[in-house]
Motif scaffolding. Structure first.
Motif, PDB file in Angstrom:
ATOM      1  N   LEU A  12      13.720  36.965  10.020  1.00  0.00           N
ATOM      2  CA  LEU A  12      12.938  37.291   8.834  1.00  0.00           C
ATOM      3  C   LEU A  12      12.726  36.069   7.946  1.00  0.00           C
ATOM      4  O   LEU A  12      12.003  36.131   6.963  1.00  0.00           O
ATOM      5  CB  LEU A  12      13.641  38.386   8.018  1.00  0.00           C
ATOM      6  N   ALA A  92       7.713  38.220  12.465  1.00  0.00           N
ATOM      7  CA  ALA A  92       9.003  38.366  11.781  1.00  0.00           C
ATOM      8  C   ALA A  92       9.490  39.795  11.962  1.00  0.00           C
ATOM      9  O   ALA A  92       8.692  40.730  11.985  1.00  0.00           O
ATOM     10  CB  ALA A  92       8.864  38.048  10.296  1.00  0.00           C
ATOM     11  N   GLY A  93      10.791  39.937  12.113  1.00  0.00           N
ATOM     12  CA  GLY A  93      11.345  41.281  12.228  1.00  0.00           C
ATOM     13  C   GLY A  93      11.077  41.933  13.567  1.00  0.00           C
ATOM     14  O   GLY A  93      10.974  41.269  14.599  1.00  0.00           O
ATOM     15  N   PRO A 121      16.838  42.417  13.010  1.00  0.00           N
ATOM     16  CA  PRO A 121      16.579  42.731  11.605  1.00  0.00           C
ATOM     17  C   PRO A 121      15.222  43.405  11.379  1.00  0.00           C
ATOM     18  O   PRO A 121      14.210  42.988  11.910  1.00  0.00           O
ATOM     19  CB  PRO A 121      16.617  41.354  10.930  1.00  0.00           C
ATOM     20  N   SER A 122      15.254  44.460  10.580  1.00  0.00           N
ATOM     21  CA  SER A 122      14.038  45.146  10.140  1.00  0.00           C
ATOM     22  C   SER A 122      14.034  45.145   8.622  1.00  0.00           C
ATOM     23  O   SER A 122      14.894  45.779   7.995  1.00  0.00           O
ATOM     24  CB  SER A 122      13.989  46.588  10.659  1.00  0.00           C
ATOM     25  N   SER A 123      13.097  44.439   8.026  1.00  0.00           N
ATOM     26  CA  SER A 123      13.062  44.354   6.565  1.00  0.00           C
ATOM     27  C   SER A 123      12.847  45.728   5.938  1.00  0.00           C
ATOM     28  O   SER A 123      13.360  46.004   4.840  1.00  0.00           O
ATOM     29  CB  SER A 123      11.965  43.390   6.114  1.00  0.00           C
ATOM     30  N   THR A 202      18.004  38.752   4.448  1.00  0.00           N
ATOM     31  CA  THR A 202      18.825  38.017   5.426  1.00  0.00           C
ATOM     32  C   THR A 202      18.835  36.505   5.186  1.00  0.00           C
ATOM     33  O   THR A 202      19.529  35.786   5.876  1.00  0.00           O
ATOM     34  CB  THR A 202      18.430  38.268   6.896  1.00  0.00           C
ATOM     35  N   THR A 203      18.080  36.001   4.227  1.00  0.00           N
ATOM     36  CA  THR A 203      18.027  34.553   3.980  1.00  0.00           C
ATOM     37  C   THR A 203      18.898  34.179   2.778  1.00  0.00           C
ATOM     38  O   THR A 203      19.411  35.046   2.058  1.00  0.00           O
ATOM     39  CB  THR A 203      16.591  34.085   3.713  1.00  0.00           C
ATOM     40  N   GLU A 206      17.951  35.803  -0.529  1.00  0.00           N
ATOM     41  CA  GLU A 206      17.902  37.271  -0.548  1.00  0.00           C
ATOM     42  C   GLU A 206      18.053  37.813  -1.972  1.00  0.00           C
ATOM     43  O   GLU A 206      18.920  37.401  -2.738  1.00  0.00           O
ATOM     44  CB  GLU A 206      19.011  37.837   0.334  1.00  0.00           C
TER      45      GLU A 206
END
Length: 234
Positions: A12, A92-93, A121-123, A202-203, A206
């Motif tokens: 992400l 992304a994701g 990962p799913s935002s 996740t960054t 965040e």
């Protein structure tokens, strides 16, 4: 390795691969030679992050985005039909979730080809998890109208749905328009409506916070360059 269409989650943001993707994904990726991707450059970069030893030039990439024609899409699964596993990588994701990859998955399903979604990962899901809102009933609404009057009407409809159906409402905006989106939410929604802003998930940047619309008025963050998801709930 089983012949299938593997849906491979991407990062992400600038996050170490091992922090968000299981080792199993690495093992699968290393055995695939044909990839359906939204952007070849992004996909090549991601694969190198998964394993620097990957010989990128030996791989075949098929581009699937809003410019892809129907007749091009139909032929992308030929390697899979001939017995070679294939992978789908989004920008992304998770592939096929608010993502053009859904179109090729639909074709695979119609042809009775095996589809295997991998963990990643799913935002959307992570935003719901972090919001404190209803996680049993929620709706992702994608991008809202850009035209001001239509956007205001849409925001009011989503707010009413959140109240009437006890359902969390999610939507997104292009990062450089995040400030305008936040201003529009504060203008359209009731002071007591709760708003969660989930950005940079996740960054290192965040940011996941929930407040009422009234409380947000004096604490709006600067998210002009960070992908964000907005959630409203009663």
């Amino acid at each position: 390795m089983e012949t299938a269409l593997y849906l491979i989650p991407n990062l992400l943001g600038e996050t170490p691969v091992e922090q968000v993707l299981p080792a199993y994904n690495h093992d699968i990726v290393m055995q695939i030679r044909h990839f359906i991707v939204e952007d070849v450059r992004t996909a090549r970069r991601f694969l190198k992050q998964v394993d620097r030893s990957i010989d990128i030039d030996s791989l075949t990439f098929y581009t699937l985005n809003k410019h892809t024609k129907a007749d091009e899409l139909a032929g992308m699964l030929q390697p899979l039909e001939q017995g070679s596993p294939m992978g789908v990588i989004s920008e992304a994701g998770c592939p096929a979730v608010a993502d053009p990859g859904a179109d090729v998955v639909a074709i695979a399903q119609s042809r009775n080809l095996k589809v295997v979604p991998l963990v990643g990962p799913s935002s959307i899901i992570m935003a719901v998890m972090g919001s404190g809102f209803n996680g049993q009933s929620f709706a992702f609404n994608g991008y809202l109208p850009i035209e001001p009057d239509e956007r205001q009407k849409c925001l009011k409809r989503l707010e009413q749905r959140a109240m009437a159906e006890n359902q969390t409402q999610l939507f997104i905006e292009t990062p450089y328009r995040n400030a305008k989106m936040m201003a529009d939410i504060l203008k359209a929604c009731r002071p007591q409506t709760r708003l969660c802003i989930a950005a940079g998930i996740t960054t290192k940047d965040e940011y996941i916070h929930t407040h009422t619309v009234k409380e947000w008025r004096d604490r709006l963050p600067d998210l002009s360059k960070i992908p964000a998801i907005f959630l409203i709930y009663k």
